[in-house]
Scaffold this active site. Structure first.
Site, short mmCIF file in Angstrom:
data_model
loop_
_atom_site.label_atom_id
_atom_site.label_comp_id
_atom_site.label_asym_id
_atom_site.label_seq_id
_atom_site.Cartn_x
_atom_site.Cartn_y
_atom_site.Cartn_z
NE ARG A 138 -3.66 -2.34 -1.38
CZ ARG A 138 -2.95 -3.35 -0.86
NH1 ARG A 138 -2.09 -4.00 -1.62
NH2 ARG A 138 -3.08 -3.67 0.42
CB CYS B 48 4.27 -3.26 0.85
SG CYS B 48 4.74 -4.78 1.71
#
Length: 278
Positions: free
Chosen positions: A178, A234
């Site tokens: 990611r 995050c």
């Protein structure tokens, strides 16, 4: 005291009057799974906090997928379940400590001293044959007085400044695929904030799912200047919290959370996106 406590530590203090145990179990793929699991059984006396109801504000155009609640709303939530500044709060989940760490961070942000995350999680508690209950505790309300630690929180503008001048270190807590922009299962854009390094949050745990020791965490973050300002993010400000906790455990003192995280960053069209490794 260490922010992580063992299941045995909690067992020994299970019925202390100042103790408040909070079950934070949650699954992004099934938002009601945690509450359902809590209803079936939990650590005796535990109350349940839902990520999207107690630990987040409603989603809007900006602020990310799990925005922080307003201080007044959060203190009302805590007061309602009898948590005050003298409470010893122990949070647990069954997802490696990500959601329990979110509550840990939020209470630290309010100036709370005695808040801890239980190591290993609920499955380990049950596996040890420690007591469980399906009784839902009724708690006497109290009054929570916040002493907000503003230095713990970074805004989107703070992060923009870091991208422009490099005065702080950005740490991305998501999985490497990611971070590199190779896949993005949740958010509409893939990649990372320019200049950020990648430290996947689950790397603060060992193979058994226990939090790593202070010495091992120091090795994990080796090369990061302890005097430097660090901003951790995050996807939505949840799984960054274990990294914030672990950095503190390793001796880093100037650590901030970008609570909106990647999902907030990409909600502003003008913000740049980086792909690949830094």
């Amino acid at each position: 005291m260490e922010p992580i406590v063992s299941t045995r530590w909690l067992l020994a203090r299970l019925y202390e009057p100042e103790l408040v145990i909070v079950d934070c179990r949650f699954l992004l793929t099934d938002p009601e799974a945690g509450r359902k699991a809590y209803t079936e059984d939990h650590i005796p006396g535990a109350i349940y906090f839902h990520l999207e109801e107690q630990l987040s504000a409603p989603v809007s155009a900006h602020g990310g997928r799990h925005p922080l609640p307003e201080i007044s709303k959060l203190t009302t939530i805590l007061s309602k379940v009898g948590i005050n500044r003298d409470s010893i709060v122990v949070a647990y989940d069954d997802q490696g400590g990500a959601y329990a760490s979110r509550l840990w961070w939020m209470l630290k942000y309010l100036g709370h001293e005695r808040v801890f995350v239980m190591d290993e999680g609920y499955s380990a508690w049950k596996k040890a044959s420690f007591p469980v209950s399906d009784h839902q505790a009724v708690r006497i309300p109290s009054q929570y007085e916040a002493d907000v630690q503003k230095k713990m929180l970074a805004s989107m503008e703070d992060v923009q400044n870091v991208v422009n001048d490099g005065r702080a270190l950005l740490i991305d807590s998501r999985e490497s695929r990611r971070y590199e922009g190779l896949e993005e299962p949740i958010d509409p854009k893939a990649g990372h904030i320019p200049g950020a390094i990648n430290k996947f949050w689950k790397e603060v745990l060992d193979e058994q799912g226990r939090w790593k020791s202070t010495e091992v965490l120091k090795e994990h973050y080796e090369g990061i200047d302890p005097e430097q300002e660090i901003i951790v993010y995050c996807g939505s400000g949840v799984s960054a919290c274990p990294n914030v906790l672990a950095l503190g455990k390793a001796g880093y003192r100037n650590v901030k959370l970008y609570a909106g995280s990647w999902s907030d960053w990409i909600s502003y069209e003008e913000n740049p996106v980086a792909i690949g490794e830094e």
